[in-house]
Design an enzyme around this catalytic site. Structure first.
Site, PDB file in Angstrom:
ATOM      1  N   ASP A   1       5.368   4.981   2.154  1.00 16.87           N
ATOM      2  CA  ASP A   1       5.693   6.123   3.020  1.00 16.87           C
ATOM      3  C   ASP A   1       6.573   5.671   4.192  1.00 16.87           C
ATOM      4  OD1 ASP A   1       4.128   7.634   1.391  1.00 16.87           O
ATOM      5  OD2 ASP A   1       2.403   7.726   2.739  1.00 16.87           O
TER       6      ASP A   1
ATOM      7  N   GLU B   1      -2.176  16.378   0.125  1.00 13.46           N
ATOM      8  CA  GLU B   1      -0.958  15.595   0.366  1.00 13.46           C
ATOM      9  C   GLU B   1      -0.299  15.194  -0.961  1.00 13.46           C
ATOM     10  OE1 GLU B   1       0.495  11.363   2.220  1.00 13.46           O
ATOM     11  OE2 GLU B   1      -1.652  11.790   2.139  1.00 13.46           O
TER      12      GLU B   1
ATOM     13  N   SER C   1       0.838  -1.195   0.000  1.00 16.74           N
ATOM     14  CA  SER C   1       0.000   0.000   0.000  1.00 16.74           C
ATOM     15  C   SER C   1       0.871   1.243   0.000  1.00 16.74           C
ATOM     16  CB  SER C   1      -0.897   0.006   1.235  1.00 16.74           C
ATOM     17  OG  SER C   1      -0.089   0.264   2.377  1.00 16.74           O
ATOM     18  N   LYS C   2       0.227   2.371  -0.194  1.00 13.25           N
ATOM     19  CA  LYS C   2       0.934   3.641  -0.177  1.00 13.25           C
ATOM     20  C   LYS C   2       1.598   3.851   1.187  1.00 13.25           C
ATOM     21  CE  LYS C   2      -0.527   8.319   0.203  1.00 13.25           C
ATOM     22  NZ  LYS C   2       0.629   8.652   0.972  1.00 13.25           N
ATOM     23  N   ARG C   3       0.897   3.384   2.230  1.00  9.14           N
ATOM     24  CA  ARG C   3       1.443   3.524   3.584  1.00  9.14           C
ATOM     25  C   ARG C   3       2.795   2.807   3.728  1.00  9.14           C
ATOM     26  NH1 ARG C   3      -2.115   0.834   6.585  1.00  9.14           N
ATOM     27  NH2 ARG C   3      -3.703   1.293   5.036  1.00  9.14           N
TER      28      ARG C   3
END
Ligand code: GLU
Length: 521
Positions: free
Chosen positions: A281, A299, A276-278
């Site tokens: 990050d 964001e 995921s994008k998380r």
């Protein structure tokens, strides 16, 4: 829930027509990009057609800009579609919102044939149903062949009542009537035979009260109307496929049903979840091709492009997320990928994202660029734009640095000493080398450097080697100090190479500046 048997891939005699069908609900994620790539490779390999279809029927989830973002991303990665928005090929329009009027008739056809029905239940009533089933300990708390009999729909209500409600404009949806006690079976080109019992399926809404079809109906209708031969998409759609198979059957299109191929999930580098994008990050890598600014929160998420990835490296890297050629070869041109690709060698198991591998691919492509190509990529990263760096100078910097970096911008950040003299305030880094006599040795060396008429790396190298031999000193005693004065660091290309690129004046200035710090004679 599923049972799998690996099957022999049947040869499809129809022309190959495949589609990438993203919903513009956000930026294209690396998984979507891989789905697009596999569809593209499969189409090219089989002289087929690659179609982009935008599935934007769920108006509530549309995100402004996502549509353009998807197309820009495909363009950047050079995954061109043969048919799609702006590139009509006889099956337009390619945005489902522009096809709105097509779907209703198929929903009605299903109702007339007894394969679908109108349902008038409110959100509250649906919630109560689920609660009732939960309290009764039912395994599936869903709208299905059993629970539908307690609900407000055209199966339970008298015909006249149904008509009255519809005429009065009461909101309703159309649900598919999943048959009870059946096993739906289909072949998946990656998973083999998949069989699911209809007990595990629910009466999904296929047409909504807002006059829009849901994904399931629109997807099947469009695949049929666009003569799609193979549906190649992510694994998350495997559980929906039995429903799609039933829709093909109920609409009388079984003979034209495409073959299915469900691609493995892309897993996060650590653990078993979906990437995921998380994760990006958290672990510091991009998951989007291009930079994306979330229109709701503002964001900004940097994409592969902004991080210095080459599109051909990204394409090569994502091709390997779930597929491999069965050989040792890792670097593939587009043509080689097309040639080697087959759905047969796509794996079933999830493919783990490996950021180090992504960087490795980029590094390999960077090494293969010419110094000239690379030098032209540097301008956005150059320090002090006022200074004009000649193309020859930049090419030389690229020549020396390219083996040592993974991204173009690192040529500048790791080789900052090419662009400005290092600021050296003490000699701590080379403390052990500063012995009595070193100052005069370097002074003498500077004199010799000054006398060189040809300032090529070869001449400098020969001169320094000769000097070391003549003075009978150890290379390791002198060179680290020279390097430190010239670059302010301890690594990088050979000192004589760096000096020749900097030029005599600059090299001598840096050595003299360093010499001033040596207090010993
Ligand atoms: N619109 C669906 C998605 O965004 C497409 C699934 C499919 O390819 O059928 O993933």
């Amino acid at each position: 829930m599923f049972s799998y048997l690996r099957s022999v891939i049947p040869i499809n005699m129809n022309p190959v027509r495949v589609r990438f069908a993203p919903s513009p609900t956000g930026p294209l994620h690396i998984g979507g990009l891989r789905t697009a790539l596999y569809n593209y490779l499969f189409a090219r390999k089989n002289n087929g057609t690659f179609i982009l279809r935008i599935e934007d029927t769920d108006q509530s989830r549309l995100v402004p800009g996502a549509d353009e973002y998807i197309i820009d991303s495909l363009n950047w990665c050079r995954i061109p579609f043969d048919e799609g928005p702006g590139n009509e090929g006889g099956y337009e329009p390619y945005r489902q919102s522009e096809r709105k009027n097509i779907y209703r008739q198929y929903a009605e056809k299903l109702v007339s044939a007894g394969h679908a029905y109108y349902a008038f239940d409110s959100a509250d009533e649906l919630e109560q149903m689920r609660k009732r089933l939960k309290d009764a300990g039912a395994k599936n708390q869903q709208y299905d062949s059993i629970s539908r009999m307690q609900m407000k729909n055209s199966i339970t209500l008298p015909e006249g009542d149904v008509k009255r409600r519809i005429d009065a404009g009461e909101p309703y949806v159309i649900r598919i009537k999943i048959p009870s006690g059946e096993t739906v079976t289909f072949k998946d080109l990656i998973h083999g035979t998949v069989a699911i019992h209809t007990f595990d399926l629910d009466d999904k809404v296929i047409y909504k009260s807002d006059g829009m079809p849901t994904y399931h109906l629109a997807n099947v209708v469009d695949d049929y109307l666009m003569k799609i031969s193979h549906v190649i998409r992510g694994d998350e759609w495997l559980p929906s496929t039995p429903l799609h198979v039933l829709l093909y059957r109920f609409l009388g299109w079984e003979d034209a049903m495409p073959q299915f191929a469900h691609l493995p999930l892309i897993l996060r580098p650590d653990g078993n979840g979906k990437l995921s994008k998380r994760d990006g990050d958290r672990l510091g890598f991009p998951v989007f091709p291009l930079t994306w600014k979330d229109p709701a929160t503002g964001e900004v998420s940097e994409g592969f492009r902004a991080r210095g990835y080459f599109p051909e490296a990204v394409m090569n890297f994502i091709a390997f997320l779930g597929w491999n050629p069965g050989t040792e070869q890792e670097l593939f041109t587009r043509e080689e990928l097309i040639d080697a690709f087959s759905l047969d060698s796509v794996q079933k198991a999830g493919a783990r994202f490996d950021n180090e591998k992504a960087k490795w691919f980029n590094q390999q492509y960077l090494h293969r660029k010419t110094d000239d190509e690379l030098s032209r990529m540097l301008s956005p990263f150059l320090p002090e734009k006022k200074i004009h760096y000649s193309n020859d100078f930049l090419k030389n910097v690229c020549r020396l640095m390219k083996e040592r970096v993974s991204f173009p911008h690192e040529i500048i950040s790791h080789g900052d000493y090419f662009f400005s003299a290092p600021v050296i305030s003490d000699l701590k880094a080379v403390e052990k080398k500063i012995k009595p006599g070193i100052k005069s040795l370097i002074e003498e060396l500077v004199n010799r450097i000054n006398r060189l008429t040809v300032f090529s790396s070869e001449e400098i190298d020969n001169m320094i080697k000769g000097f070391i031999a003549e003075k009978n000193i150890n290379t390791a005693e002198l060179l680290p100090v020279l390097r430190y004065f010239i670059t302010g660091t301890s690594g990088g290309p050979s000192v004589h190479e760096i000096m020749s690129v900097l030029g005599k004046n600059e090299a001598v200035n840096r050595l003299n500046t360093g010499l001033q710090l040596i207090i010993l004679p």
